[in-house]
Scaffold this active site. Structure first.
Site, mmCIF file in Angstrom:
data_model
loop_
_atom_site.group_PDB
_atom_site.id
_atom_site.type_symbol
_atom_site.label_atom_id
_atom_site.label_comp_id
_atom_site.label_asym_id
_atom_site.label_seq_id
_atom_site.Cartn_x
_atom_site.Cartn_y
_atom_site.Cartn_z
ATOM 1 N N ASN A 10 0.784 -1.231 0.000
ATOM 2 C CA ASN A 10 0.000 0.000 0.000
ATOM 3 C C ASN A 10 0.818 1.285 0.000
ATOM 4 O OD1 ASN A 10 -2.464 -1.363 -0.067
ATOM 5 N ND2 ASN A 10 -2.406 -1.683 2.129
ATOM 6 N N CYS A 11 2.109 1.190 -0.134
ATOM 7 C CA CYS A 11 2.979 2.363 -0.167
ATOM 8 C C CYS A 11 2.770 3.117 -1.481
ATOM 9 C CB CYS A 11 4.430 1.915 -0.015
ATOM 10 S SG CYS A 11 5.644 3.181 -0.387
#
Length: 117
Positions: A10-11
């Site tokens: 999710n970065c």
């Protein structure tokens, strides 16, 4: 030529890097070191190639939330121990391609490493 991209799903920077690869139809393997972990030997190898200072994400909230004694006197061994305990402290993405290593995402660096535009 095998390509592996390491990071956290999710970065935002990871999303940009993966989108860049996907847009160019470049096959790669994704290793989420937050869910799959990372081995000490891998981190030690990266530290030899890129330097532990490059690998340690001092700008992230995980590092910033560490107590001051944990941040003091950093050296390679201590940095690797921190990154093993909290993989989100590893700067991302880490791209392994043909024995080379890049840390962080910059399109021009990826293009040069992969040999594409």
């Amino acid at each position: 030529m095998a390509i592996t991209i390491y990071g956290i799903k999710n970065c935002d920077t990871m999303k940009k890097a993966r989108s860049w690869l996907d847009a160019r139809k470049i096959a790669y393997e994704f290793h989420d070191y937050k869910t799959a972990g990372i081995e000490r030997s891998v981190l030690e190898g990266w530290a030899k190639k890129a330097g532990w200072e490059t690998l340690l994400n001092r700008q992230g909230t995980t590092f910033k939330k560490l107590p001051d004694p944990s941040k003091a006197g950093l050296d390679e061994a201590k940095a690797i121990a921190l990154m093993l305990a909290q993989p989100s402290m590893i700067k991302r993405p880490v791209l392994e391609i043909g024995g080379k290593l890049t840390v962080g995402f910059r399109p021009e660096v990826y293009a040069q490493a992969i040999g594409t535009r």
